[in-house]
Scaffold this motif. Structure first.
Motif, PDB file in Angstrom:
ATOM      1  N   ARG A 176       0.833  -1.122  -0.263  1.00  0.00           N
ATOM      2  CA  ARG A 176       0.032  -0.001   0.170  1.00  0.00           C
ATOM      3  C   ARG A 176       0.879   1.352   0.049  1.00  0.00           C
ATOM      4  NH1 ARG A 176      -3.954  -2.116   4.835  1.00  0.00           N
ATOM      5  NH2 ARG A 176      -1.931  -2.706   5.566  1.00  0.00           N
ATOM      6  N   GLN A 177       1.891   1.255   0.728  1.00  0.00           N
ATOM      7  CA  GLN A 177       2.901   2.272   0.702  1.00  0.00           C
ATOM      8  C   GLN A 177       3.425   2.758  -0.678  1.00  0.00           C
ATOM      9  OE1 GLN A 177       6.256   1.857   3.199  1.00  0.00           O
ATOM     10  NE2 GLN A 177       7.217   3.956   2.741  1.00  0.00           N
ATOM     11  N   GLY A 178       3.687   1.995  -1.344  1.00  0.00           N
ATOM     12  CA  GLY A 178       4.433   1.945  -2.796  1.00  0.00           C
ATOM     13  C   GLY A 178       3.402   2.618  -3.490  1.00  0.00           C
ATOM     14  N   VAL A 179       2.017   2.104  -3.546  1.00  0.00           N
ATOM     15  CA  VAL A 179       0.863   2.706  -4.552  1.00  0.00           C
ATOM     16  C   VAL A 179       0.566   4.141  -3.771  1.00  0.00           C
ATOM     17  CG1 VAL A 179      -1.476   2.622  -5.077  1.00  0.00           C
ATOM     18  CG2 VAL A 179      -0.109   0.496  -4.938  1.00  0.00           C
ATOM     19  N   ALA A 180       0.607   4.177  -2.616  1.00  0.00           N
ATOM     20  CA  ALA A 180       0.258   5.691  -2.174  1.00  0.00           C
ATOM     21  C   ALA A 180       1.542   6.641  -2.238  1.00  0.00           C
ATOM     22  CB  ALA A 180       0.227   5.600  -0.578  1.00  0.00           C
ATOM     23  N   GLU A 181       2.667   6.214  -2.610  1.00  0.00           N
ATOM     24  CA  GLU A 181       3.876   7.069  -2.920  1.00  0.00           C
ATOM     25  C   GLU A 181       3.793   7.502  -4.497  1.00  0.00           C
ATOM     26  OE1 GLU A 181       7.461   5.891  -1.402  1.00  0.00           O
ATOM     27  OE2 GLU A 181       6.771   6.211   0.780  1.00  0.00           O
ATOM     28  N   VAL A 182       3.461   6.587  -5.191  1.00  0.00           N
ATOM     29  CA  VAL A 182       3.087   6.995  -6.691  1.00  0.00           C
ATOM     30  C   VAL A 182       1.913   8.075  -6.668  1.00  0.00           C
ATOM     31  CG1 VAL A 182       2.196   6.100  -8.849  1.00  0.00           C
ATOM     32  CG2 VAL A 182       3.923   4.851  -7.503  1.00  0.00           C
ATOM     33  N   ALA A 183       0.942   7.549  -5.968  1.00  0.00           N
ATOM     34  CA  ALA A 183      -0.316   8.672  -5.916  1.00  0.00           C
ATOM     35  C   ALA A 183       0.089  10.167  -5.489  1.00  0.00           C
ATOM     36  CB  ALA A 183      -1.486   7.960  -4.986  1.00  0.00           C
ATOM     37  N   ALA A 184       0.968  10.065  -4.395  1.00  0.00           N
ATOM     38  CA  ALA A 184       1.218  11.566  -3.917  1.00  0.00           C
ATOM     39  C   ALA A 184       2.483  11.924  -4.735  1.00  0.00           C
ATOM     40  CB  ALA A 184       1.697  11.234  -2.363  1.00  0.00           C
ATOM     41  N   ASP A 185       2.835  11.188  -5.895  1.00  0.00           N
ATOM     42  CA  ASP A 185       3.999  11.720  -6.507  1.00  0.00           C
ATOM     43  C   ASP A 185       5.478  12.013  -5.915  1.00  0.00           C
ATOM     44  OD1 ASP A 185       4.957  12.834  -9.253  1.00  0.00           O
ATOM     45  OD2 ASP A 185       4.667  14.720  -8.635  1.00  0.00           O
ATOM     46  N   LYS A 186       5.528  11.083  -5.059  1.00  0.00           N
ATOM     47  CA  LYS A 186       6.828  10.959  -4.200  1.00  0.00           C
ATOM     48  C   LYS A 186       7.798  10.053  -4.910  1.00  0.00           C
ATOM     49  CE  LYS A 186       4.869  11.533   0.478  1.00  0.00           C
ATOM     50  NZ  LYS A 186       4.829  10.980   1.773  1.00  0.00           N
ATOM     51  N   VAL A 187       7.371   9.202  -5.853  1.00  0.00           N
ATOM     52  CA  VAL A 187       8.074   8.478  -6.736  1.00  0.00           C
ATOM     53  C   VAL A 187       7.344   8.416  -7.849  1.00  0.00           C
ATOM     54  CG1 VAL A 187       9.358   6.995  -5.150  1.00  0.00           C
ATOM     55  CG2 VAL A 187       6.928   6.150  -6.035  1.00  0.00           C
ATOM     56  N   ASP A 188       8.046   8.207  -9.279  1.00  0.00           N
ATOM     57  CA  ASP A 188       7.416   8.368 -10.674  1.00  0.00           C
ATOM     58  C   ASP A 188       7.002   6.960 -10.752  1.00  0.00           C
ATOM     59  OD1 ASP A 188       8.162  10.998 -11.059  1.00  0.00           O
ATOM     60  OD2 ASP A 188      10.201  10.374 -11.359  1.00  0.00           O
ATOM     61  N   VAL A 189       7.378   5.826 -10.317  1.00  0.00           N
ATOM     62  CA  VAL A 189       7.158   4.596 -10.658  1.00  0.00           C
ATOM     63  C   VAL A 189       7.407   3.815  -9.298  1.00  0.00           C
ATOM     64  CG1 VAL A 189       7.336   4.556 -13.331  1.00  0.00           C
ATOM     65  CG2 VAL A 189       9.401   3.614 -11.795  1.00  0.00           C
ATOM     66  N   ALA A 190       6.504   2.791  -9.291  1.00  0.00           N
ATOM     67  CA  ALA A 190       6.751   1.769  -8.012  1.00  0.00           C
ATOM     68  C   ALA A 190       6.588   0.206  -8.896  1.00  0.00           C
ATOM     69  CB  ALA A 190       5.706   1.808  -6.911  1.00  0.00           C
ATOM     70  N   ILE A 191       7.721  -0.596  -8.570  1.00  0.00           N
ATOM     71  CA  ILE A 191       7.775  -1.857  -9.148  1.00  0.00           C
ATOM     72  C   ILE A 191       7.248  -2.715  -7.987  1.00  0.00           C
ATOM     73  CG2 ILE A 191       9.201  -3.399 -10.407  1.00  0.00           C
ATOM     74  CD1 ILE A 191      11.026  -1.012 -10.924  1.00  0.00           C
ATOM     75  N   LEU A 192       5.959  -3.319  -8.198  1.00  0.00           N
ATOM     76  CA  LEU A 192       5.269  -3.917  -6.983  1.00  0.00           C
ATOM     77  C   LEU A 192       4.971  -5.216  -7.625  1.00  0.00           C
ATOM     78  CD1 LEU A 192       3.368  -1.115  -5.916  1.00  0.00           C
ATOM     79  CD2 LEU A 192       5.504  -1.845  -4.918  1.00  0.00           C
ATOM     80  N   TRP A 193       4.419  -6.264  -6.568  1.00  0.00           N
ATOM     81  CA  TRP A 193       3.914  -7.556  -7.218  1.00  0.00           C
ATOM     82  C   TRP A 193       2.284  -7.137  -7.571  1.00  0.00           C
ATOM     83  CZ3 TRP A 193       0.261 -10.659  -3.905  1.00  0.00           C
ATOM     84  CH2 TRP A 193      -0.063 -11.963  -4.807  1.00  0.00           C
ATOM     85  N   GLY A 194       1.999  -7.484  -8.417  1.00  0.00           N
ATOM     86  CA  GLY A 194       0.660  -7.163  -9.151  1.00  0.00           C
ATOM     87  C   GLY A 194      -0.454  -7.668  -8.254  1.00  0.00           C
ATOM     88  N   GLY A 195      -0.480  -8.923  -7.719  1.00  0.00           N
ATOM     89  CA  GLY A 195      -1.719  -9.267  -7.038  1.00  0.00           C
ATOM     90  C   GLY A 195      -2.069  -8.439  -6.065  1.00  0.00           C
ATOM     91  N   ALA A 196      -1.319  -7.380  -5.452  1.00  0.00           N
ATOM     92  CA  ALA A 196      -1.619  -6.665  -4.314  1.00  0.00           C
ATOM     93  C   ALA A 196      -1.611  -5.207  -4.928  1.00  0.00           C
ATOM     94  CB  ALA A 196      -0.639  -6.597  -3.241  1.00  0.00           C
ATOM     95  N   ALA A 197      -0.592  -4.843  -5.827  1.00  0.00           N
ATOM     96  CA  ALA A 197      -0.768  -3.223  -6.487  1.00  0.00           C
ATOM     97  C   ALA A 197      -2.015  -3.195  -7.310  1.00  0.00           C
ATOM     98  CB  ALA A 197       0.402  -3.218  -7.564  1.00  0.00           C
TER      99      ALA A 197
END
Length: 229
Positions: A176-197
């Motif tokens: 959730r943190q990775g997705v939240a940081e993309v949404a907040a524009d803290k990172v440009d891309v998050a490379i995550l496991w798709g099952g949760a992302a």
């Protein structure tokens, strides 16, 4: 050899007696089994949708209910966060018997056959002027990157291409943190496991794009998909 009518009658009587004894024994076993159903204790995260939640809303919770019913077991849950301690401090010491979702090849665990597979993905904002779906995209070295695991295949793929300095964040268990940081524009891309992302991206406050990593294998043989057991 000829068999007399008396012998036939004797054998039939013995067969009936044996069948009666066997039926009584089976009935006793069934009665004993019903009276002493074994307890199936499942380690589960209390807040990790779409997989598990304490209100039983996760699909892994529902699978556990079905398994317990089929096995004739009394189901109980040990509600603990899904992290390394779930295995070391709970499963291995006998506080629970089963963890419903483990990844392909997870060491020191006996697992079932994988019942689904999900790819690693690039998560990015829909309003950005790029769509990254491969590690060799020439734009990736210019972006701020978040990676799920500091010792996993996605981190290795970024590092061997000389982009280690681009990694600003690591996300081990709470994607959730990775997705939240993309949404907040803290990172440009998050490379995550798709099952949760995919689940968290669909519920993000801004539109996000989730693209499976291509190709499916990082040379020479590292898969960019994880099977779950």
């Amino acid at each position: 050899m000829r068999i007399s009518r008396g012998q036939n009658f004797l054998r039939a009587g013995r067969a009936r007696a044996a069948a009666t004894v066997l039926g009584t024994a089976i009935g006793s076993l069934l009665t004993l089994d019903a009276a002493s159903a074994w307890e199936m204790r499942v380690c589960a995260d209390p807040d990790r949708m779409p997989f598990s939640r304490q209100d039983m809303g996760g699909f892994e919770n529902k699978i556990a209910v079905l398994l317990a019913k089929e096995l004739g077991a009394q189901l109980t849950f040990e509600w603990v966060p899904q992290n390394k301690e779930m295995l070391t401090d709970n499963l291995r010491v006998g506080k629970c018997d089963v963890v419903m979702g483990v990844q392909d090849g997870q060491a020191t665990l006996m697992s079932t056959i994988a019942y689904y597979r999900s790819p690693y993905v690039f998560v990015q904002r829909a309003d950005k002027p790029f769509r990254v779906n491969m590690f060799d995209d020439p734009l990736l070295p210019t972006l701020r990157i978040g990676v799920q695991d500091s010792i996993g295949p996605t981190h290795d793929a970024v590092r061997v291409r000389g982009m280690g300095a681009n990694i600003l964040e690591f996300y081990d268990f709470d994607l959730r943190q990775g997705v939240a940081e993309v949404a907040a524009d803290k990172v440009d891309v998050a490379i995550l496991w798709g099952g949760a992302a995919g689940y968290y991206a669909a519920n993000a406050p801004v539109p996000l794009v989730v693209l499976p990593i291509e190709p499916e294998f990082e040379p020479p043989f590292t898969p960019m998909r994880i099977g779950t057991f």
